[in-house]
Design a protein around this motif. Structure first.
Motif, PDB file in Angstrom:
ATOM      1  N   UNK A  10       4.229  10.004  -4.307  1.00 58.52           N
ATOM      2  CA  UNK A  10       2.859   9.609  -3.946  1.00 58.52           C
ATOM      3  C   UNK A  10       2.608   8.128  -4.236  1.00 58.52           C
ATOM      4  N   UNK A  11       3.666   7.366  -4.294  1.00 60.21           N
ATOM      5  CA  UNK A  11       3.586   5.923  -4.595  1.00 60.21           C
ATOM      6  C   UNK A  11       2.623   5.201  -3.654  1.00 60.21           C
ATOM      7  N   UNK A  12       2.722   5.471  -2.358  1.00 61.59           N
ATOM      8  CA  UNK A  12       1.847   4.811  -1.386  1.00 61.59           C
ATOM      9  C   UNK A  12       0.390   5.227  -1.541  1.00 61.59           C
ATOM     10  N   UNK A  13       0.170   6.464  -1.952  1.00 63.02           N
ATOM     11  CA  UNK A  13      -1.189   6.926  -2.217  1.00 63.02           C
ATOM     12  C   UNK A  13      -1.765   6.188  -3.422  1.00 63.02           C
ATOM     13  N   UNK A  14      -0.969   6.044  -4.460  1.00 57.56           N
ATOM     14  CA  UNK A  14      -1.414   5.301  -5.644  1.00 57.56           C
ATOM     15  C   UNK A  14      -1.710   3.857  -5.315  1.00 57.56           C
ATOM     16  N   UNK A  15      -0.886   3.243  -4.491  1.00 56.79           N
ATOM     17  CA  UNK A  15      -1.102   1.862  -4.078  1.00 56.79           C
ATOM     18  C   UNK A  15      -2.390   1.747  -3.260  1.00 56.79           C
ATOM     19  N   UNK A  16      -2.645   2.705  -2.392  1.00 51.00           N
ATOM     20  CA  UNK A  16      -3.881   2.718  -1.604  1.00 51.00           C
ATOM     21  C   UNK A  16      -5.103   2.827  -2.519  1.00 51.00           C
ATOM     22  N   UNK A  75      -7.621  -6.572   1.101  1.00 46.70           N
ATOM     23  CA  UNK A  75      -6.867  -5.674   0.222  1.00 46.70           C
ATOM     24  C   UNK A  75      -7.087  -4.226   0.634  1.00 46.70           C
ATOM     25  N   UNK A  76      -8.324  -3.865   0.860  1.00 45.29           N
ATOM     26  CA  UNK A  76      -8.655  -2.486   1.200  1.00 45.29           C
ATOM     27  C   UNK A  76      -7.925  -2.035   2.461  1.00 45.29           C
ATOM     28  N   UNK A  77      -8.004  -2.837   3.509  1.00 49.47           N
ATOM     29  CA  UNK A  77      -7.400  -2.409   4.780  1.00 49.47           C
ATOM     30  C   UNK A  77      -5.913  -2.741   4.863  1.00 49.47           C
ATOM     31  N   UNK A  78      -5.434  -3.589   3.968  1.00 43.40           N
ATOM     32  CA  UNK A  78      -4.018  -3.952   3.990  1.00 43.40           C
ATOM     33  C   UNK A  78      -3.671  -4.849   5.157  1.00 43.40           C
ATOM     34  N   UNK A  79      -4.552  -5.794   5.444  1.00 38.83           N
ATOM     35  CA  UNK A  79      -4.354  -6.736   6.543  1.00 38.83           C
ATOM     36  C   UNK A  79      -4.183  -8.133   5.961  1.00 38.83           C
ATOM     37  N   UNK A  80      -3.207  -8.886   6.452  1.00 37.43           N
ATOM     38  CA  UNK A  80      -2.884 -10.201   5.878  1.00 37.43           C
ATOM     39  C   UNK A  80      -2.818 -10.081   4.355  1.00 37.43           C
ATOM     40  N   UNK A  81      -2.181  -9.018   3.922  1.00 39.00           N
ATOM     41  CA  UNK A  81      -2.202  -8.609   2.520  1.00 39.00           C
ATOM     42  C   UNK A  81      -1.634  -9.676   1.589  1.00 39.00           C
ATOM     43  N   UNK A 125       5.188  -6.385  -4.020  1.00 37.36           N
ATOM     44  CA  UNK A 125       5.154  -4.958  -3.686  1.00 37.36           C
ATOM     45  C   UNK A 125       4.757  -4.724  -2.234  1.00 37.36           C
ATOM     46  N   UNK A 126       3.801  -5.491  -1.752  1.00 36.20           N
ATOM     47  CA  UNK A 126       3.289  -5.298  -0.397  1.00 36.20           C
ATOM     48  C   UNK A 126       2.177  -4.275  -0.371  1.00 36.20           C
ATOM     49  N   UNK A 127       1.596  -4.059   0.805  1.00 37.73           N
ATOM     50  CA  UNK A 127       0.421  -3.196   0.905  1.00 37.73           C
ATOM     51  C   UNK A 127       0.719  -1.703   0.923  1.00 37.73           C
ATOM     52  N   UNK A 128       1.960  -1.334   1.137  1.00 39.24           N
ATOM     53  CA  UNK A 128       2.298   0.085   1.201  1.00 39.24           C
ATOM     54  C   UNK A 128       2.179   0.637   2.607  1.00 39.24           C
ATOM     55  N   UNK A 129       2.494   1.905   2.720  1.00 41.11           N
ATOM     56  CA  UNK A 129       2.560   2.593   4.008  1.00 41.11           C
ATOM     57  C   UNK A 129       1.193   2.711   4.686  1.00 41.11           C
ATOM     58  N   UNK A 130       0.149   2.901   3.887  1.00 41.52           N
ATOM     59  CA  UNK A 130      -1.186   3.125   4.448  1.00 41.52           C
ATOM     60  C   UNK A 130      -1.935   1.797   4.558  1.00 41.52           C
ATOM     61  N   UNK A 131      -1.515   0.974   5.497  1.00 39.50           N
ATOM     62  CA  UNK A 131      -2.136  -0.334   5.668  1.00 39.50           C
ATOM     63  C   UNK A 131      -2.016  -0.781   7.121  1.00 39.50           C
ATOM     64  N   UNK A 132      -2.892  -1.686   7.503  1.00 39.84           N
ATOM     65  CA  UNK A 132      -2.839  -2.236   8.854  1.00 39.84           C
ATOM     66  C   UNK A 132      -1.556  -3.046   9.034  1.00 39.84           C
TER      67      UNK A 132
END
Length: 135
Positions: A10-16, A75-81, A125-132
């Protein structure tokens, strides 16, 4: 413990969750600065004196307010993160230096330092899977 062993998936969920929480707090913290207008931006931009920048305080204050407000949204949307994280690292460095300059010591600067470390880490780390950015 067995219960913790499975949480890695659940790493990507935690990052989100982290991105949403920190992003909301930065919007809440930055929007009043953005809404403060040129007088508020000039005061905020005067903080650049701690690194020897004594010109264009309105511009620097506006940029700090934009970095916090729109950086939080990005940060929230993971755009131009990563660019947003770089801007926020810089903003937190200046904030920490201002606290030190006012004599607040490590206790006063700790919040900015902690967030600077978080944003610096997120660059790698980057924005993770759940990002724009991942779409």
């Amino acid at each position: 413990m067995a219960i913790f062993d499975s949480l890695g998936k659940y790493r990507n969920t935690g990052l989100l969750i982290m991105r949403i929480g920190i992003g909301i707090m930065f919007i809440v913290h930055g929007f009043p600065k953005l809404a403060g207008g040129p007088a508020g931006w000039a005061e905020l931009g005067g903080s650049m004196k701690v690194v020897g920048v004594n010109f264009l305080p309105v511009f620097w204050g506006f940029m700090a307010a934009v970095a916090e407000t729109f950086g939080g949204f990005l940060l929230i949307v993971g755009l131009f993160f990563r660019p947003a994280c770089i801007a926020l690292v810089f903003t937190m460095i200046i904030a920490a230096l201002v606290h030190f300059g006012k004599g607040d010591g490590l206790g006063g600067a700790s919040h900015a330092i902690e967030l600077g470390i978080v944003f610096f880490s997120l660059i790698f780390i980057g924005p993770g899977k759940y990002s724009v950015d991942k779409k």
